[in-house]
Design a protein around this motif. Structure first.
Motif, mmCIF file in Angstrom:
data_model
loop_
_atom_site.group_PDB
_atom_site.id
_atom_site.type_symbol
_atom_site.label_atom_id
_atom_site.label_comp_id
_atom_site.label_asym_id
_atom_site.label_seq_id
_atom_site.Cartn_x
_atom_site.Cartn_y
_atom_site.Cartn_z
ATOM 1 N N ASN A 248 83.492 46.499 78.016
ATOM 2 C CA ASN A 248 84.195 46.255 79.279
ATOM 3 C C ASN A 248 83.382 46.695 80.485
ATOM 4 O O ASN A 248 83.877 46.674 81.610
ATOM 5 N N GLY A 249 82.150 47.097 80.246
ATOM 6 C CA GLY A 249 81.295 47.509 81.349
ATOM 7 C C GLY A 249 81.555 48.920 81.839
ATOM 8 O O GLY A 249 81.164 49.274 82.952
ATOM 9 N N VAL A 250 82.219 49.745 81.023
ATOM 10 C CA VAL A 250 82.544 51.121 81.407
ATOM 11 C C VAL A 250 81.535 52.072 80.761
ATOM 12 O O VAL A 250 81.254 51.979 79.568
ATOM 13 N N TYR A 251 80.998 52.975 81.555
ATOM 14 C CA TYR A 251 80.019 53.932 81.029
ATOM 15 C C TYR A 251 80.647 54.830 79.970
ATOM 16 O O TYR A 251 81.744 55.354 80.149
ATOM 17 N N PHE A 252 79.925 55.042 78.873
ATOM 18 C CA PHE A 252 80.416 55.942 77.825
ATOM 19 C C PHE A 252 80.605 57.362 78.343
ATOM 20 O O PHE A 252 81.503 58.076 77.910
ATOM 21 N N CYS A 253 79.759 57.782 79.275
ATOM 22 C CA CYS A 253 79.827 59.164 79.748
ATOM 23 C C CYS A 253 81.057 59.434 80.601
ATOM 24 O O CYS A 253 81.297 60.579 80.989
ATOM 25 N N THR A 254 81.851 58.406 80.897
ATOM 26 C CA THR A 254 83.103 58.643 81.617
ATOM 27 C C THR A 254 84.271 58.866 80.656
ATOM 28 O O THR A 254 85.405 59.026 81.095
ATOM 29 N N PHE A 255 83.976 58.862 79.356
ATOM 30 C CA PHE A 255 84.996 59.129 78.352
ATOM 31 C C PHE A 255 84.842 60.552 77.810
ATOM 32 O O PHE A 255 83.742 61.109 77.791
ATOM 33 N N TYR A 256 85.952 61.086 77.333
ATOM 34 C CA TYR A 256 85.896 62.372 76.655
ATOM 35 C C TYR A 256 85.162 62.215 75.332
ATOM 36 O O TYR A 256 85.462 61.286 74.576
ATOM 37 N N PRO A 257 84.213 63.082 75.017
ATOM 38 C CA PRO A 257 83.519 62.981 73.725
ATOM 39 C C PRO A 257 84.511 63.140 72.576
ATOM 40 O O PRO A 257 85.140 64.169 72.432
ATOM 41 N N SER A 258 84.654 62.125 71.782
ATOM 42 C CA SER A 258 85.662 62.167 70.733
ATOM 43 C C SER A 258 85.332 61.157 69.651
ATOM 44 O O SER A 258 84.660 60.155 69.895
ATOM 45 N N GLU A 259 85.820 61.435 68.463
ATOM 46 C CA GLU A 259 85.696 60.461 67.383
ATOM 47 C C GLU A 259 86.650 59.292 67.607
ATOM 48 O O GLU A 259 86.481 58.211 67.070
#
Length: 267
Positions: A235-246
């Protein structure tokens, strides 16, 4: 027969006339589009690029803003979950009577000070990692445990579409320095990790980031290119804007909502 020839001749004349008008119309449309494009490019060119100082202010305000949001949420009995675990601790004080942590009674900007140690950018300036030093100078308040005057250090990441935009900022909970006695020691500790010691197995697993790839230290040009946490999902969203999680798709709540008038930054 003559009538048919005359009719065909008239039709041909009409078609030629229509083509001429259409050609002129197309030229007018193209000219208008070119003019609008030039105006747009000129207006973009007049927007100044973000400076290092602008970005510093953005990171400082956002860190204090995140902590203040946490403080207010605890005060309102609706604690905001801090996935990164770096903001909420700055917002709490230990109540000696109730033996529990409560919201710090003073506004955050009177209890901590934040400074940017350094910002490192990717090649086009659309991602920046900031190393921050946080000075805790909590007021001594009756009924609350007297907190030591200490220094912590953390990292945040900023992302934007163009270098002329302000960063949206998020925590980067890879490593922190907690409760040291000086600004210099906090800076030394956070720099040592990000510039010297990052290892593959120390990187968090961000959603959809796949298998862990080789990790480069912050001063290596490959740092932003090779690590998927700085890539984007479908979706074009940076991974680093997510909480690190499984578990896929847990965003870090939302980026701090910058105020239009701020003592730290005038948007």
């Amino acid at each position: 027969m003559n009538k048919i020839v005359i009719l065909i001749f008239l039709l041909l004349c009409c078609c030629c006339s229509f083509d001429c008008r259409l050609g002129k119309s197309n030229n007018s449309i193209e000219s208008a589009i070119d003019s609008l494009e030039r105006e747009f490019e000129d207006s973009i060119a007049r927007i100044p690029l973000m400076t290092y100082s602008d970005d510093e202010s953005r990171f400082v305000e956002s860190f204090i803003g995140y902590v203040e949001e946490c403080r207010k949420s605890v005060k309102d009995k609706n604690p905001k979950y801090d996935y990164a675990g770096i903001f909420m601790p700055q917002a709490l004080r230990y109540n000696l009577d109730s033996a529990e942590f409560v919201a710090s009674p003073g506004p955050t900007d009177s209890q901590i000070s934040v400074s940017v140690d350094t910002i490192v950018y990717n090649e086009d300036g659309t991602i920046g990692v900031a190393l921050l030093v946080v000075e805790r100078h909590f007021d001594n308040i009756a009924g609350l445990r007297n907190e030591k005057h200490t220094f912590n250090a953390y990292a945040m990441v900023g992302v934007r579409s163009f270098k002329r935009h302000h960063f949206d900022t998020y925590p980067l909970p890879l490593k922190s320095v907690e409760s040291v006695e000086s600004h210099a020691k906090a800076s030394e500790g956070i720099r040592r990790y990000y510039f010297d010691e990052i290892q593959t197995d120390s990187m968090p697993k961000f959603p959809s980031s796949g298998n862990q790839e080789p990790v480069y230290t912050l001063d290596n040009p490959e740092f932003f290119k090779m690590q998927r946490i700085f890539g984007k999902d479908e979706n074009g969203v940076y991974f680093c804007t997510f909480y690190p999680s499984e578990v896929y798709g847990i965003p870090y709540n939302k980026p701090y909502q910058f105020k239009s008038q701020s003592k730290y930054y005038d948007k």
